[in-house]
Design an enzyme around this catalytic site. Structure first.
Site, PDB file in Angstrom:
ATOM      1  N   TYR A 144       0.311   1.500 -12.381  1.00 45.01           N
ATOM      2  CA  TYR A 144       0.896   0.500 -13.297  1.00 45.01           C
ATOM      3  C   TYR A 144       1.032  -0.412 -13.600  1.00 45.01           C
ATOM      4  O   TYR A 144       2.041  -1.287 -13.937  1.00 45.01           O
ATOM      5  CB  TYR A 144       2.656   1.425 -13.736  1.00 45.01           C
ATOM      6  CG  TYR A 144       2.554   2.548 -13.355  1.00 45.01           C
ATOM      7  CD1 TYR A 144       2.595   3.538 -14.908  1.00 45.01           C
ATOM      8  CD2 TYR A 144       2.149   3.700 -12.749  1.00 45.01           C
ATOM      9  CE1 TYR A 144       2.418   4.825 -15.006  1.00 45.01           C
ATOM     10  CE2 TYR A 144       2.101   5.125 -12.468  1.00 45.01           C
ATOM     11  CZ  TYR A 144       2.465   5.622 -13.978  1.00 45.01           C
ATOM     12  OH  TYR A 144       2.324   7.005 -14.358  1.00 45.01           O
ATOM     13  N   ASP A 145       0.464  -1.486 -12.777  1.00 44.80           N
ATOM     14  CA  ASP A 145       0.526  -2.977 -12.519  1.00 44.80           C
ATOM     15  C   ASP A 145       0.430  -3.578 -13.697  1.00 44.80           C
ATOM     16  O   ASP A 145       1.277  -4.929 -13.477  1.00 44.80           O
ATOM     17  CB  ASP A 145      -0.924  -3.394 -11.532  1.00 44.80           C
ATOM     18  CG  ASP A 145      -0.997  -3.128 -10.123  1.00 44.80           C
ATOM     19  OD1 ASP A 145       0.457  -3.074  -9.833  1.00 44.80           O
ATOM     20  OD2 ASP A 145      -1.738  -3.470  -9.740  1.00 44.80           O
TER      21      ASP A 145
ATOM     22  N   ASP B 280       2.935   8.035   0.102  1.00 49.31           N
ATOM     23  CA  ASP B 280       3.056   8.767  -1.455  1.00 49.31           C
ATOM     24  C   ASP B 280       3.611   7.582  -1.808  1.00 49.31           C
ATOM     25  O   ASP B 280       4.506   6.833  -0.951  1.00 49.31           O
ATOM     26  CB  ASP B 280       3.676  10.028  -1.084  1.00 49.31           C
ATOM     27  CG  ASP B 280       3.207  10.443  -2.507  1.00 49.31           C
ATOM     28  OD1 ASP B 280       2.614  10.516  -3.020  1.00 49.31           O
ATOM     29  OD2 ASP B 280       4.127  12.105  -2.822  1.00 49.31           O
ATOM     30  N   THR B 281       3.431   7.523  -2.933  1.00 47.84           N
ATOM     31  CA  THR B 281       3.981   6.466  -3.926  1.00 47.84           C
ATOM     32  C   THR B 281       4.653   7.147  -5.184  1.00 47.84           C
ATOM     33  O   THR B 281       4.066   7.125  -5.832  1.00 47.84           O
ATOM     34  CB  THR B 281       2.853   4.979  -4.333  1.00 47.84           C
ATOM     35  OG1 THR B 281       2.778   4.880  -2.690  1.00 47.84           O
ATOM     36  CG2 THR B 281       3.987   3.905  -5.632  1.00 47.84           C
TER      37      THR B 281
ATOM     38  N   ARG C 292       4.206  -0.958  -1.441  1.00 48.01           N
ATOM     39  CA  ARG C 292       2.885  -0.092  -0.149  1.00 48.01           C
ATOM     40  C   ARG C 292       3.434  -1.103   1.533  1.00 48.01           C
ATOM     41  O   ARG C 292       2.899  -0.247   2.438  1.00 48.01           O
ATOM     42  CB  ARG C 292       1.318  -0.105  -0.114  1.00 48.01           C
ATOM     43  CG  ARG C 292       0.902   1.148   0.249  1.00 48.01           C
ATOM     44  CD  ARG C 292      -0.672   1.626  -0.459  1.00 48.01           C
ATOM     45  NE  ARG C 292      -0.826   0.423  -1.504  1.00 48.01           N
ATOM     46  CZ  ARG C 292      -0.757   0.899  -2.688  1.00 48.01           C
ATOM     47  NH1 ARG C 292       0.110   2.022  -3.385  1.00 48.01           N
ATOM     48  NH2 ARG C 292      -1.269   0.354  -3.812  1.00 48.01           N
TER      49      ARG C 292
HETATM   50  P1  IMP Z   1      -0.170   7.006  -4.115  1.00 46.06           P
HETATM   51  O1  IMP Z   1       0.694   7.931  -3.541  1.00 46.06           O
HETATM   52  O2  IMP Z   1      -0.228   6.050  -3.736  1.00 46.06           O
HETATM   53  O3  IMP Z   1      -1.660   8.227  -4.403  1.00 46.06           O
HETATM   54  O4  IMP Z   1       0.229   6.258  -5.780  1.00 46.06           O
HETATM   55  C1  IMP Z   1       0.583   7.387  -6.858  1.00 46.06           C
HETATM   56  C2  IMP Z   1       0.596   7.143  -8.213  1.00 46.06           C
HETATM   57  O5  IMP Z   1       1.284   5.952  -8.698  1.00 46.06           O
HETATM   58  C3  IMP Z   1      -1.321   5.845  -8.162  1.00 46.06           C
HETATM   59  O6  IMP Z   1      -1.878   7.452  -8.863  1.00 46.06           O
HETATM   60  C4  IMP Z   1      -0.396   4.866  -9.557  1.00 46.06           C
HETATM   61  O7  IMP Z   1      -0.511   5.898 -10.569  1.00 46.06           O
HETATM   62  C5  IMP Z   1       0.769   4.783  -9.066  1.00 46.06           C
HETATM   63  N1  IMP Z   1       0.959   3.551  -7.740  1.00 46.06           N
HETATM   64  C6  IMP Z   1       1.124   3.513  -6.388  1.00 46.06           C
HETATM   65  N2  IMP Z   1       0.454   2.868  -6.413  1.00 46.06           N
HETATM   66  C7  IMP Z   1       0.752   1.682  -6.846  1.00 46.06           C
HETATM   67  C8  IMP Z   1       0.533   0.231  -7.307  1.00 46.06           C
HETATM   68  O8  IMP Z   1       0.923  -0.767  -6.439  1.00 46.06           O
HETATM   69  N3  IMP Z   1       0.762  -0.606  -8.505  1.00 46.06           N
HETATM   70  C9  IMP Z   1       0.890  -0.011  -9.758  1.00 46.06           C
HETATM   71  N4  IMP Z   1       0.696   1.379  -9.834  1.00 46.06           N
HETATM   72  C10 IMP Z   1       1.100   2.326  -8.453  1.00 46.06           C
END
Ligand code: IMP
Length: 198
Positions: free
Chosen positions: A150-151, A68-69, A177
């Protein structure tokens, strides 16, 4: 050994499969016939990642990891954080999320922010957490067409281009990541009880 990555994102599965040696085979949720969306309703990245990993482990009995990010902005007290995917609302786009971020930060002089990824691994009955972060700043206007999320408004410290302006190969050297994935891979290849003595 087989390891499940609790995601339906084929890009993420390919990315980590490429990094691992031949001792591991990565399966995605689609490979296991799991088609439902796993809820991400917790208030921290850690809890969401652990919840997803446990959900799949309980369903399949297999070793599994989940990620999760979030984007954590200093001037916004760490927001959007765990809510990054749906910052502007449940059915909103990446573009809507950026729009809201730039609006909320209109008067912010402290532009510092970081991406943070948490990976939860369940292996041989034990749980492990891995974290990767990249520090940087949020600029005032979008730049670049690559990447996602948000890149276009994030510049990593030490760079002069947004994550949307650099090639993926370059982003993968420094991204949140990729760092978390590398920690997981290092653990799987070296430190874990199943590979001891290899
Ligand atoms: P996830 O947990 O990887 O699905 O990320 C959750 C949200 O964080 C995504 O929908 C993006 O809005 C943002 N996000 C995650 N990784 C990145 C990245 O590498 N660049 C930009 N936005 C990111």
């Amino acid at each position: 050994m087989e390891l499940v990555f609790a995601t339906n994102n084929k890009h993420k599965i390919r990315e980590i499969s490429d990094l691992l040696d031949g001792n591991f085979r990565i399966l995605g949720l689609a490979d296991l016939g799991i088609t439902e969306d796993i809820p991400e309703e917790a208030e921290t990245l850690e809890e969401n990642a652990v919840f997803k990993a446990r959900y799949v482990h309980e369903k399949t009995g297999l070793s599994v990891f989940a990620d999760d990010t979030g984007l954590e902005v200093t001037a916004l007290g760490g927001a959007p954080g765990v809510y990054s995917a749906r910052y502007a609302g449940e059915s909103k786009s990446f573009d809507d999320n950026i729009e809201k971020l730039l609006r909320e930060m209109q008067n912010a002089t402290d532009r510092s922010a970081r991406f943070r990824t948490v990976i939860a691994l369940i292996l041989d009955g034990s749980e492990y957490l891995f974290e990767g972060t990249v520090e940087g700043e949020i600029i005032r206007e979008r730049r670049g067409v690559g990447g996602f999320g948000y890149d276009p408004v994030f510049i990593a410290t030490g760079s002069d281009r947004t994550f949307a302006e650099i090639p993926l190969s370059e982003k993968n050297l420094i991204s949140h990541r990729a760092k978390a994935m590398r920690k997981l891979i290092e653990f799987l290849s070296r430190d874990n009880p199943l590979s001891a003595g290899k």
